[in-house]
Design a protein around this motif. Structure first.
Motif, PDB file in Angstrom:
ATOM      1  N   GLU A  90      -5.542   5.290 -53.186  1.00  0.00           N
ATOM      2  CA  GLU A  90      -6.206   4.145 -52.567  1.00  0.00           C
ATOM      3  C   GLU A  90      -6.419   3.046 -53.589  1.00  0.00           C
ATOM      4  OE1 GLU A  90      -9.820   5.210 -50.582  1.00  0.00           O
ATOM      5  OE2 GLU A  90      -8.830   6.702 -49.322  1.00  0.00           O
ATOM      6  N   ILE A  91      -6.824   3.415 -54.791  1.00  0.00           N
ATOM      7  CA  ILE A  91      -7.031   2.443 -55.864  1.00  0.00           C
ATOM      8  C   ILE A  91      -5.711   1.758 -56.213  1.00  0.00           C
ATOM      9  CG2 ILE A  91      -7.672   2.188 -58.294  1.00  0.00           C
ATOM     10  CD1 ILE A  91      -9.665   4.542 -57.806  1.00  0.00           C
ATOM     11  N   ALA A  92      -4.621   2.530 -56.271  1.00  0.00           N
ATOM     12  CA  ALA A  92      -3.312   1.965 -56.584  1.00  0.00           C
ATOM     13  C   ALA A  92      -2.858   0.980 -55.515  1.00  0.00           C
ATOM     14  CB  ALA A  92      -2.289   3.085 -56.747  1.00  0.00           C
ATOM     15  N   VAL A  93      -3.093   1.307 -54.253  1.00  0.00           N
ATOM     16  CA  VAL A  93      -2.724   0.401 -53.160  1.00  0.00           C
ATOM     17  C   VAL A  93      -3.537  -0.884 -53.253  1.00  0.00           C
ATOM     18  CG1 VAL A  93      -2.766   0.076 -50.654  1.00  0.00           C
ATOM     19  CG2 VAL A  93      -1.945   2.230 -51.612  1.00  0.00           C
ATOM     20  N   GLU A  94      -4.826  -0.765 -53.515  1.00  0.00           N
ATOM     21  CA  GLU A  94      -5.679  -1.951 -53.646  1.00  0.00           C
ATOM     22  C   GLU A  94      -5.199  -2.853 -54.771  1.00  0.00           C
ATOM     23  OE1 GLU A  94      -9.774  -0.827 -54.098  1.00  0.00           O
ATOM     24  OE2 GLU A  94      -9.777   0.319 -52.244  1.00  0.00           O
ATOM     25  N   VAL A 143       1.888   7.634 -52.311  1.00  0.00           N
ATOM     26  CA  VAL A 143       0.662   8.026 -51.610  1.00  0.00           C
ATOM     27  C   VAL A 143       0.696   9.537 -51.386  1.00  0.00           C
ATOM     28  CG1 VAL A 143      -0.657   7.755 -49.483  1.00  0.00           C
ATOM     29  CG2 VAL A 143       0.494   5.788 -50.484  1.00  0.00           C
ATOM     30  N   LYS A 144      -0.386  10.196 -51.757  1.00  0.00           N
ATOM     31  CA  LYS A 144      -0.462  11.653 -51.611  1.00  0.00           C
ATOM     32  C   LYS A 144      -1.470  12.014 -50.527  1.00  0.00           C
ATOM     33  CE  LYS A 144      -1.125  15.863 -54.244  1.00  0.00           C
ATOM     34  NZ  LYS A 144      -1.426  16.436 -55.553  1.00  0.00           N
ATOM     35  N   THR A 146      -2.638   4.138 -43.263  1.00  0.00           N
ATOM     36  CA  THR A 146      -3.875   3.743 -43.939  1.00  0.00           C
ATOM     37  C   THR A 146      -3.555   2.866 -45.137  1.00  0.00           C
ATOM     38  OG1 THR A 146      -4.954   5.793 -43.267  1.00  0.00           O
ATOM     39  CG2 THR A 146      -5.940   4.603 -45.095  1.00  0.00           C
ATOM     40  N   ALA A 147      -2.504   3.229 -45.864  1.00  0.00           N
ATOM     41  CA  ALA A 147      -2.101   2.439 -47.034  1.00  0.00           C
ATOM     42  C   ALA A 147      -1.658   1.052 -46.600  1.00  0.00           C
ATOM     43  CB  ALA A 147      -0.971   3.147 -47.778  1.00  0.00           C
TER      44      ALA A 147
END
Length: 75
Positions: free
Chosen positions: A40-44, A7-8, A74-75
């Motif tokens: 965010e897309i990667a976490v989803e 996460v960046k 948030t992640a």
């Protein structure tokens, strides 16, 4: 399988960026920071894989100041 998501922490895309007077850097004083939209897309996607049963655990990591904890939460 465990999934690791990096996460960046970046400047929020809705914020207008200001440059310092000497043009040496971006002025980060009182600037809202957010998680990179691609992160965010990667976490989803990692959560979707966990829900399907492909993965057993999702781990989010970041490198940075203590303020980056907000993006991890948030992640």
């Amino acid at each position: 399988m465990k999934i690791l998501v990096a996460v960046k922490r970046v400047i929020d895309y809705n914020v207008k960026i200001r440059v310092k007077a000497d043009h040496s850097d971006v002025d980060l004083t009182n600037v809202k920071m957010a998680m990179n939209p691609f992160c965010e897309i990667a976490v989803e996607e990692a959560v979707r894989l966990k829900e399907k049963g492909v993965a057993t655990e999702v781990v989010a990591v970041t490198i940075g100041p203590k303020a980056a904890q907000e993006q991890l939460r948030t992640a």
